[in-house]
Design a protein around this motif. Structure first.
Motif, PDB file in Angstrom:
ATOM      1  N   PRO A 198       0.931  -1.053  -0.138  1.00 31.23           N
ATOM      2  CA  PRO A 198      -0.055   0.114  -0.032  1.00 31.23           C
ATOM      3  C   PRO A 198       1.091   1.203   0.030  1.00 31.23           C
ATOM      4  O   PRO A 198       2.065   1.068   0.088  1.00 31.23           O
ATOM      5  CB  PRO A 198      -0.838  -0.094   1.279  1.00 31.23           C
ATOM      6  N   GLN A 199       0.172   2.326  -0.217  1.00 29.10           N
ATOM      7  CA  GLN A 199       1.002   3.836  -0.056  1.00 29.10           C
ATOM      8  C   GLN A 199       1.238   4.138   1.241  1.00 29.10           C
ATOM      9  O   GLN A 199       1.790   5.337   1.433  1.00 29.10           O
ATOM     10  CB  GLN A 199       0.253   4.724  -0.864  1.00 29.10           C
ATOM     11  N   TRP A 200       0.866   3.393   2.251  1.00 31.03           N
ATOM     12  CA  TRP A 200       1.046   3.938   3.647  1.00 31.03           C
ATOM     13  C   TRP A 200       1.905   2.683   4.262  1.00 31.03           C
ATOM     14  O   TRP A 200       1.944   1.784   4.180  1.00 31.03           O
ATOM     15  CB  TRP A 200      -0.259   3.962   4.496  1.00 31.03           C
ATOM     16  N   ARG A 201       2.716   3.488   5.390  1.00 28.89           N
ATOM     17  CA  ARG A 201       3.306   2.437   6.426  1.00 28.89           C
ATOM     18  C   ARG A 201       2.571   2.185   7.437  1.00 28.89           C
ATOM     19  O   ARG A 201       1.544   2.953   7.565  1.00 28.89           O
ATOM     20  CB  ARG A 201       4.736   3.067   6.853  1.00 28.89           C
ATOM     21  N   ILE A 202       2.652   1.011   8.158  1.00 25.00           N
ATOM     22  CA  ILE A 202       1.769   0.714   9.241  1.00 25.00           C
ATOM     23  C   ILE A 202       1.536   1.804  10.331  1.00 25.00           C
ATOM     24  O   ILE A 202       2.400   2.317  10.863  1.00 25.00           O
ATOM     25  CB  ILE A 202       2.375  -0.749   9.869  1.00 25.00           C
ATOM     26  N   GLY A 203       0.625   2.071  10.653  1.00 23.53           N
ATOM     27  CA  GLY A 203      -0.001   3.056  11.655  1.00 23.53           C
ATOM     28  C   GLY A 203       0.219   4.489  11.089  1.00 23.53           C
ATOM     29  O   GLY A 203       0.097   5.531  11.943  1.00 23.53           O
ATOM     30  N   ALA A 204       0.253   4.803   9.705  1.00 23.90           N
ATOM     31  CA  ALA A 204       0.723   6.157   9.609  1.00 23.90           C
ATOM     32  C   ALA A 204      -0.314   6.361   8.192  1.00 23.90           C
ATOM     33  O   ALA A 204      -0.767   5.491   7.453  1.00 23.90           O
ATOM     34  CB  ALA A 204       2.277   6.367   8.924  1.00 23.90           C
ATOM     35  N   ASP A 205      -0.335   7.689   7.985  1.00 23.33           N
ATOM     36  CA  ASP A 205      -0.754   8.114   6.472  1.00 23.33           C
ATOM     37  C   ASP A 205       0.007   7.839   5.314  1.00 23.33           C
ATOM     38  O   ASP A 205       1.256   7.713   5.551  1.00 23.33           O
ATOM     39  CB  ASP A 205      -1.242   9.873   6.806  1.00 23.33           C
ATOM     40  N   GLN A 239      -5.626   4.261  -7.034  1.00 19.80           N
ATOM     41  CA  GLN A 239      -4.768   3.378  -6.589  1.00 19.80           C
ATOM     42  C   GLN A 239      -4.277   4.057  -5.260  1.00 19.80           C
ATOM     43  O   GLN A 239      -3.509   3.309  -4.368  1.00 19.80           O
ATOM     44  CB  GLN A 239      -3.350   3.205  -7.439  1.00 19.80           C
ATOM     45  N   ASN A 240      -4.758   5.074  -5.011  1.00 21.46           N
ATOM     46  CA  ASN A 240      -4.599   5.957  -3.735  1.00 21.46           C
ATOM     47  C   ASN A 240      -5.335   5.632  -2.877  1.00 21.46           C
ATOM     48  O   ASN A 240      -5.500   6.232  -1.379  1.00 21.46           O
ATOM     49  CB  ASN A 240      -3.988   7.244  -4.069  1.00 21.46           C
ATOM     50  N   ASN A 241      -6.489   4.973  -2.854  1.00 16.83           N
ATOM     51  CA  ASN A 241      -7.352   4.422  -1.896  1.00 16.83           C
ATOM     52  C   ASN A 241      -6.734   3.707  -0.931  1.00 16.83           C
ATOM     53  O   ASN A 241      -5.844   2.901  -1.057  1.00 16.83           O
ATOM     54  CB  ASN A 241      -8.420   3.724  -2.545  1.00 16.83           C
ATOM     55  N   ALA A 242      -6.972   3.858   0.330  1.00 15.12           N
ATOM     56  CA  ALA A 242      -6.166   3.097   1.419  1.00 15.12           C
ATOM     57  C   ALA A 242      -6.117   1.816   1.409  1.00 15.12           C
ATOM     58  O   ALA A 242      -5.344   1.140   1.848  1.00 15.12           O
ATOM     59  CB  ALA A 242      -6.674   3.525   2.823  1.00 15.12           C
ATOM     60  N   ALA A 243      -7.197   1.206   0.687  1.00 16.60           N
ATOM     61  CA  ALA A 243      -7.408  -0.242   0.361  1.00 16.60           C
ATOM     62  C   ALA A 243      -6.794  -0.983  -0.503  1.00 16.60           C
ATOM     63  O   ALA A 243      -6.671  -2.308  -0.779  1.00 16.60           O
ATOM     64  CB  ALA A 243      -8.916  -0.737   0.286  1.00 16.60           C
ATOM     65  N   LYS A 244      -6.184   0.064  -1.472  1.00 17.37           N
ATOM     66  CA  LYS A 244      -5.438  -0.604  -2.738  1.00 17.37           C
ATOM     67  C   LYS A 244      -3.776  -0.711  -2.351  1.00 17.37           C
ATOM     68  O   LYS A 244      -3.280  -0.062  -1.794  1.00 17.37           O
ATOM     69  CB  LYS A 244      -5.716   0.465  -3.756  1.00 17.37           C
ATOM     70  N   THR A 245      -3.253  -1.676  -3.257  1.00 17.68           N
ATOM     71  CA  THR A 245      -2.063  -1.880  -3.264  1.00 17.68           C
ATOM     72  C   THR A 245      -1.338  -1.628  -4.819  1.00 17.68           C
ATOM     73  O   THR A 245      -2.232  -1.757  -5.559  1.00 17.68           O
ATOM     74  CB  THR A 245      -1.689  -3.280  -2.809  1.00 17.68           C
ATOM     75  N   THR A 246      -0.206  -1.523  -4.796  1.00 19.83           N
ATOM     76  CA  THR A 246       0.485  -1.215  -6.232  1.00 19.83           C
ATOM     77  C   THR A 246       1.686  -2.229  -6.075  1.00 19.83           C
ATOM     78  O   THR A 246       2.576  -2.441  -4.928  1.00 19.83           O
ATOM     79  CB  THR A 246       1.061   0.211  -6.261  1.00 19.83           C
ATOM     80  N   VAL A 247       2.090  -2.571  -7.104  1.00 18.99           N
ATOM     81  CA  VAL A 247       3.362  -3.720  -7.256  1.00 18.99           C
ATOM     82  C   VAL A 247       4.507  -3.066  -6.826  1.00 18.99           C
ATOM     83  O   VAL A 247       4.796  -1.659  -7.159  1.00 18.99           O
ATOM     84  CB  VAL A 247       3.558  -4.184  -8.641  1.00 18.99           C
ATOM     85  N   THR A 248       5.263  -3.446  -6.022  1.00 12.96           N
ATOM     86  CA  THR A 248       6.437  -3.045  -5.221  1.00 12.96           C
ATOM     87  C   THR A 248       7.587  -2.908  -6.399  1.00 12.96           C
ATOM     88  O   THR A 248       7.775  -3.731  -7.079  1.00 12.96           O
ATOM     89  CB  THR A 248       6.775  -3.773  -4.097  1.00 12.96           C
TER      90      THR A 248
END
Length: 302
Positions: A124-131, A231-240
């Motif tokens: 995801p576009q966020w790290r755990i516990g962060a925006d 893709q910037n929805n919090a539930a979405k992921t992008t290939v690393t």
């Protein structure tokens, strides 16, 4: 057979590797042992982009021509040294309120997942516990548009984002399209980030309506590049960055230079996808072209 499995120790962690001769990419004869070798060698530049992020895996137990499945929850037999993060997942298809995600912070965990035939890693576009600390622009071409058209749109998007002080770093998706990854402040919610991405995508679509669309309807995509702001929805992921992709040959999501993108956009260079060996050579030459993503970027305009 007992010989198909053997134990190794990596950075003090004990793992059991298996079936290293199993072919994962039949068209290329690329084996699971070669998958593990690639992820081991790319780890120094890939792990920082995985660190502190909940990883969704796509596993191909019998190679890219066989069945596959998405996996978010920790698999059975997960070693006790693998870092897990228990996170809420609203609307989970299995009606779970939380999922125990795997977090890939070290080489042993990356090798363990590669041994499970987790060919693709998505974050995801966020790290755990962060925006969100990343803004991602996904460029998806509708045939007959391809990487050349994506590259032209990428340059337009780069220049538009720069007007707001946002730097963009391009990479291939490893499939047919591209992504631009932009470091942002990590102080704004995903709703604001997604709304900003949508606004900019719609601006470009209005500017070049014959070549760009910001609408998800597939009927209007042929011949255009779809700017997928969602893709910037919090539930979405992008290939690393640096992840392998499940294509006929072992392509990877490959960071690019802007000179390369511009050359493809203008026709001075043929568009191409990069295989695992190419990516390793590029890292030897360029280092991590996405290293700047690891530092905080600017706040987005509200």
């Amino acid at each position: 057979m007992a010989g198909d499995r053997f134990g190794v120790s990596i950075d003090g962690r004990d793992l059991e590797l298996s079936n290293l001769d199993k072919v994962m990419y039949p068209a290329a004869g690329f084996t699971k042992g070669e998958v593990i070798d690639y992820y081991t060698r790319i780890a120094p530049v890939m792990l920082p982009h995985l660190a502190d992020r909940a990883v969704t895996r796509i596993r191909f137990p019998n190679g890219v021509d066989g069945m596959h499945f998405f996996e978010k929850n920790k698999p059975g037999g997960t070693p006790d040294w693998v870092r897990l993060a228990t996170l809420p997942v609203p609307g989970s298809t299995k009606s779970r309120e939380t999922i125990d995600f795997v977090v890939v912070d070290d080489l042993p965990t990356l090798v363990w997942l590669a041994n499970l035939a987790a060919l693709e890693l998505h974050t995801p576009q966020w790290r755990i516990g962060a925006d969100p600390d990343l803004l991602v622009v996904d460029l998806d071409p509708g045939a007959p548009a391809g990487l050349k058209e994506c590259s032209a749109v990428a340059v337009l998007m780069r220049d538009r984002l720069a007007e707001d002080g946002v730097a963009a770093y391009p990479k291939t998706s490893g499939k047919k399209g591209m992504q631009l990854c932009c470091p942002i402040s990590g102080t704004q919610g995903s709703e604001l980030v997604s709304a900003y991405a949508k606004k900019v995508a719609e601006e470009l679509a209005a500017m070049v309506p014959g070549s760009i669309t910001a609408k998800m309807a597939k009927a209007i995509r042929p011949g255009k590049v779809f700017i997928d702001w969602s893709q910037n929805n919090a539930a979405k992921t992008t290939v690393t960055p640096y992840s392998l992709r499940a294509q006929q040959v072992p392509t990877a999501s490959t960071p690019l230079t802007w000179d390369e993108v511009e050359a493809v956009a203008t026709g001075a260079q043929e568009p191409r996808h990069y295989r695992s060996a190419d990516v390793l050579e590029r890292v030897d030459k360029h280092g991590d072209l996405m290293a700047d993503l690891l530092e905080p970027g600017p706040e987005l305009p509200a």
